[in-house]
Design a protein around this motif. Sequence first.
Motif, PDB file in Angstrom:
ATOM      1  N   GLY A 100       0.807  -1.212   0.000  1.00 24.79           N
ATOM      2  CA  GLY A 100       0.000   0.000   0.000  1.00 24.79           C
ATOM      3  C   GLY A 100       0.837   1.257   0.000  1.00 24.79           C
ATOM      4  N   LEU A 101       0.576   2.113   0.967  1.00 16.37           N
ATOM      5  CA  LEU A 101       1.301   3.380   1.079  1.00 16.37           C
ATOM      6  C   LEU A 101       2.252   3.365   2.272  1.00 16.37           C
ATOM      7  N   SER A 102       2.802   2.204   2.569  1.00 13.87           N
ATOM      8  CA  SER A 102       3.663   2.092   3.745  1.00 13.87           C
ATOM      9  C   SER A 102       4.909   2.968   3.641  1.00 13.87           C
ATOM     10  N   ALA A 103       5.309   3.306   2.422  1.00 12.15           N
ATOM     11  CA  ALA A 103       6.483   4.176   2.252  1.00 12.15           C
ATOM     12  C   ALA A 103       6.143   5.637   2.494  1.00 12.15           C
ATOM     13  N   HIS A 104       4.872   5.934   2.694  1.00 12.68           N
ATOM     14  CA  HIS A 104       4.424   7.311   2.884  1.00 12.68           C
ATOM     15  C   HIS A 104       3.538   7.391   4.132  1.00 12.68           C
ATOM     16  N   PRO A 105       4.151   7.357   5.322  1.00 11.28           N
ATOM     17  CA  PRO A 105       3.366   7.317   6.564  1.00 11.28           C
ATOM     18  C   PRO A 105       2.424   8.506   6.755  1.00 11.28           C
ATOM     19  N   LYS A 106       2.841   9.673   6.286  1.00 11.14           N
ATOM     20  CA  LYS A 106       1.964  10.838   6.435  1.00 11.14           C
ATOM     21  C   LYS A 106       0.702  10.677   5.577  1.00 11.14           C
ATOM     22  N   LEU A 107       0.894  10.169   4.353  1.00 13.22           N
ATOM     23  CA  LEU A 107      -0.257   9.921   3.493  1.00 13.22           C
ATOM     24  C   LEU A 107      -1.162   8.847   4.084  1.00 13.22           C
ATOM     25  N   GLN A 108      -0.537   7.840   4.714  1.00 14.53           N
ATOM     26  CA  GLN A 108      -1.336   6.762   5.319  1.00 14.53           C
ATOM     27  C   GLN A 108      -2.267   7.312   6.390  1.00 14.53           C
ATOM     28  N   THR A 109      -1.768   8.225   7.199  1.00 14.19           N
ATOM     29  CA  THR A 109      -2.585   8.808   8.261  1.00 14.19           C
ATOM     30  C   THR A 109      -3.766   9.588   7.678  1.00 14.19           C
ATOM     31  N   VAL A 110      -3.476  10.376   6.653  1.00 19.55           N
ATOM     32  CA  VAL A 110      -4.538  11.160   6.004  1.00 19.55           C
ATOM     33  C   VAL A 110      -5.567  10.242   5.365  1.00 19.55           C
ATOM     34  N   PHE A 111      -5.085   9.237   4.641  1.00 23.50           N
ATOM     35  CA  PHE A 111      -5.993   8.311   3.961  1.00 23.50           C
ATOM     36  C   PHE A 111      -6.813   7.494   4.958  1.00 23.50           C
ATOM     37  N   PHE A 112      -6.206   7.121   6.071  1.00 21.28           N
ATOM     38  CA  PHE A 112      -6.943   6.348   7.071  1.00 21.28           C
ATOM     39  C   PHE A 112      -8.136   7.141   7.585  1.00 21.28           C
ATOM     40  N   ALA A 113      -7.898   8.392   7.963  1.00 23.72           N
ATOM     41  CA  ALA A 113      -8.982   9.236   8.474  1.00 23.72           C
ATOM     42  C   ALA A 113     -10.034   9.480   7.394  1.00 23.72           C
ATOM     43  N   LEU A 114      -9.580   9.730   6.166  1.00 26.13           N
ATOM     44  CA  LEU A 114     -10.504  10.026   5.069  1.00 26.13           C
ATOM     45  C   LEU A 114     -11.356   8.816   4.704  1.00 26.13           C
ATOM     46  N   VAL A 115     -10.714   7.654   4.552  1.00 24.04           N
ATOM     47  CA  VAL A 115     -11.442   6.445   4.163  1.00 24.04           C
ATOM     48  C   VAL A 115     -12.392   6.008   5.274  1.00 24.04           C
ATOM     49  N   LEU A 116     -11.966   6.121   6.523  1.00 21.45           N
ATOM     50  CA  LEU A 116     -12.839   5.756   7.637  1.00 21.45           C
ATOM     51  C   LEU A 116     -14.088   6.634   7.650  1.00 21.45           C
ATOM     52  N   TRP A 117     -13.895   7.944   7.475  1.00 22.53           N
ATOM     53  CA  TRP A 117     -15.041   8.862   7.445  1.00 22.53           C
ATOM     54  C   TRP A 117     -15.976   8.535   6.293  1.00 22.53           C
ATOM     55  N   MET A 118     -15.405   8.285   5.127  1.00 27.08           N
ATOM     56  CA  MET A 118     -16.224   7.977   3.955  1.00 27.08           C
ATOM     57  C   MET A 118     -16.974   6.661   4.132  1.00 27.08           C
ATOM     58  N   TYR A 119     -16.325   5.683   4.751  1.00 25.44           N
ATOM     59  CA  TYR A 119     -16.976   4.385   4.984  1.00 25.44           C
ATOM     60  C   TYR A 119     -18.170   4.534   5.927  1.00 25.44           C
ATOM     61  N   LEU A 120     -17.993   5.325   6.959  1.00 23.05           N
ATOM     62  CA  LEU A 120     -19.106   5.572   7.879  1.00 23.05           C
ATOM     63  C   LEU A 120     -20.251   6.294   7.171  1.00 23.05           C
ATOM     64  N   MET A 121     -19.916   7.225   6.279  1.00 25.67           N
ATOM     65  CA  MET A 121     -20.946   7.916   5.500  1.00 25.67           C
ATOM     66  C   MET A 121     -21.664   6.952   4.556  1.00 25.67           C
ATOM     67  N   ILE A 122     -20.915   5.993   4.004  1.00 23.09           N
ATOM     68  CA  ILE A 122     -21.515   4.982   3.126  1.00 23.09           C
ATOM     69  C   ILE A 122     -22.530   4.150   3.894  1.00 23.09           C
ATOM     70  N   LEU A 123     -22.145   3.688   5.067  1.00 21.68           N
ATOM     71  CA  LEU A 123     -23.048   2.875   5.888  1.00 21.68           C
ATOM     72  C   LEU A 123     -24.273   3.678   6.292  1.00 21.68           C
ATOM     73  N   LEU A 124     -24.047   4.935   6.684  1.00 18.67           N
ATOM     74  CA  LEU A 124     -25.157   5.777   7.130  1.00 18.67           C
ATOM     75  C   LEU A 124     -26.085   6.135   5.967  1.00 18.67           C
ATOM     76  N   GLY A 125     -25.525   6.664   4.890  1.00 21.19           N
ATOM     77  CA  GLY A 125     -26.336   7.125   3.770  1.00 21.19           C
ATOM     78  C   GLY A 125     -27.110   6.002   3.096  1.00 21.19           C
ATOM     79  N   ASN A 126     -26.418   4.915   2.770  1.00 27.64           N
ATOM     80  CA  ASN A 126     -27.091   3.804   2.111  1.00 27.64           C
ATOM     81  C   ASN A 126     -28.035   3.073   3.052  1.00 27.64           C
ATOM     82  N   GLY A 127     -27.672   3.018   4.336  1.00 21.29           N
ATOM     83  CA  GLY A 127     -28.557   2.385   5.315  1.00 21.29           C
ATOM     84  C   GLY A 127     -29.867   3.147   5.460  1.00 21.29           C
ATOM     85  N   ILE A 128     -29.785   4.474   5.506  1.00 17.93           N
ATOM     86  CA  ILE A 128     -30.995   5.301   5.593  1.00 17.93           C
ATOM     87  C   ILE A 128     -31.848   5.137   4.335  1.00 17.93           C
TER      88      ILE A 128
END
Length: 319
Positions: free
Chosen positions: A16-44
């Motif tokens: 993955g992006l293991s060579a870019h730890p700063k990007l990993q942190t940003v992507f982790f927060a972004l993907v987690l937020w988007m995943y929660l929005m997916i569950l919420l939006g599609n679930g509703i």
Amino acid sequence: MGRTNDSMLTEFLLVGLSAHPKLQTVFFALVLWMYLMILLGNGILISVIIYDSHLHTPMYFFLCNLSFLDICYTSSSVPLILDSFLTVRKRVSFSGCMMQMFLSFALGATECVLLGMMALDRYVAICYPLRYPAIMRKGAYVPMAAGSWVSGLVDSVVQTSLAMQLPFCANNVINHFVCEILAILKLACADIAINVISMAVSNLVVLVIPLLVISISYIFIIATILRIPSTEGKRKAFSTCSAHSTVVIIFYGTIFFMYAKPKSKSSVGPVNQDVVEALISLLYGVMTPMLNPLIYSLRNKDVKTAVKTMLGRKNSDGV
């Protein structure tokens, strides 16, 4: 490493992006937020469609399938993506990797076909409005949706079975954060001509043919709308199709960029290539499922009314 002998692979390493730890942190927060929005939006959206009897129509039946599909698709890969962001090299068993690849491929192929079925539904609704209830009866739209799921599963069984038969002799490191079929095929130490041909046939069946169906459907839809005398009638008809067309452009556009473009060993550096693949995977795997409920509901008065009604009744019940 990760093998019992020269012919049997036991695990893969997701870089993955293991060579870019700063990007990993940003992507982790972004993907987690988007995943929660997916569950919420599609679930509703699913809850509203099931709750409101006025939405028990073919269009919303397909939309309910699409929302459920998006939840399943992202759930098959996003947890692994998030986990890969937290570790330098994520170890995944061979069987676990194949299972995740099978599910992601099957659900992605299903969505391609389902969008084609949804285009046919809009074609009948706009071009043959008086005959719509007779044509799109339950005996027609349920098999259409079921056929989408079956075609995706069959396609994935074929592709995954062929991939599992390949020998992986030298390298088990996947430059990705999920078990993506193209990344895995790159690791094979045997001729993958059969896999390439099979993928080409798959692209034709689940990408090109549904897209042709969508394109032809919209040609007739636009021609019919242009013949509507009233401006309000034209606006309403275009509004009915705008959500589906937007989803199609985002979804198919990203897929074609990922799977249909020629793969070359270009001069693009490994750092840039990792970033580009990460962004594409993010758009394809997470962005579209997050946007779907917003695209389909924000401009849909029926859905907004149903949400208000459902929330209003829950509030009144809680008093």
